[in-house]
Design an enzyme around this catalytic site. Sequence first.
Site: not given
Lengths: 83, 401
Positions: B153, B288, B299, B320, B325, B390
């Site tokens: 991502c 994010h 975050e 998002k 996402h 990830f």
Amino acid sequence: MATTDTSPQVVEGILVEAIARLGPDPASITRDATFEDLDVDSLDLVEVAQVVEERWGIEFDPQDFTNVKTFGEALDLVLARMP
Amino acid sequence: MSTRRVAITGVGAVSPLGVGARTLHERWGAGCSGIEDGLGRADEFDPHDVVSKKEAHRTERFTQLAIGAAAEAIEDAGWSGGPPYEPDRVGCVVGTGIGGISTIEDQIQTLTERGPKAVSPFGVPMMMPNAAAGAIAMRYGLTGPNWCVASACAAGAHAIGSAVRLVQSGEVDAIVTGGTESCLAPVAVAGFARMAATSQLGISRPFDARRDGFVLGEGAGVMVLEAIECAEARGAEILGEVLGYGATADAFHLTAPEPGGGGAARAISLALSEAGVDPTDLHYVNAHGTSTPLNDRAETDALKLALGDHAKRIPVSSLKSATGHLLGAGGAVEAVATVLALRDRVAPPTLNWGEPEEGLDLDYVPGSAKPLPDGSSASRAIGISNSFGFGGHNAVLCLAG
């Protein structure tokens, strides 16, 4: 679906349909049309060969189409292999 | 080290909010959502608008989305007549998290049911993650450096960061860069669900106490970057500038972010340091903000670590919440959205936010858009766009609009 109809007209129709799926206008797929003009490349021809293999059980090697330049030559090659 | 400055001269986006970067900007700013039935599909995108029948037959949707976004960005940059530089001096770097997973799924089924001879000759070139970068180069004759970045991502942000380095170093004069993803194949939807990464409720509500995972979406974002002296020499309109880029790894866990957000904070600090931007100069943070319990907390911690007391004074919002996402496209679409938000000096909203959670106490811009704070540099607005993937990948872009 296998078919016993291997007449040139039927084979031609199925090849035109298979090639048209790759991009070219069906009307442009004539005996004299070259694959270069049709913008059909070697990967495309493998897919056309797969259609023939699946329909009539004829097996092709990748190099069988190496020297085939026009649609007419491809059609003749397929017709010559018909059972 | 003295490096060249990097101008943004064109932007393009395809997303669940529609086709077009300005559409994305306007609809997000108005509080629209592109999420339906728990998925963010780019429904308004018709690949036949941008690719020929031949191209459509030999490209996967993630490549088609990228071509759509690239076409817009290239037109926006005024490159419709072709790139204004030697083709060898123009590169293309496009990131993706996964690549052609629908093709992989489909071809495995073909192999299983009909045997190896039935596997498509287009299977490999459609599934390869670098297909989008290759297709864009072929379409526009870009013969400079060309590759794909894969970092889950964070791929879109890493791709832009890598492209920035190529322009800064002088290896290219311009580059087409971004990220793309279409990962809505059943095997991917099931895989994310089994990780408990996606929302069971199908609601994207970043930073809200009720958040229960992300909503899968698809899309692509592309930017045209040019060395600023080259862009100025040709009289290009400059939309913004990439001021800095920071990339780090958590080296902690396969999927979970480092608690406390240390790795992400270092990426933020690196991007700001390269940009020469103090936290007090920052007007906006494009988060994010995935809507997962772990990300949004880590975050928030990372922003506090990197920005100190100033973190609470900067609007922080997550696209998002409106698109879901977009995985490897996320960082690129978000960078595009950030540049346009900075240009309009507006912080678009975090949708669906309603319940605070202890410790998640930044200004998440709930409900509706609001003007950016004046900050110390009044001439142009400066923001960061965060992306984490990830694998522990962190990428942060510092942008000016």
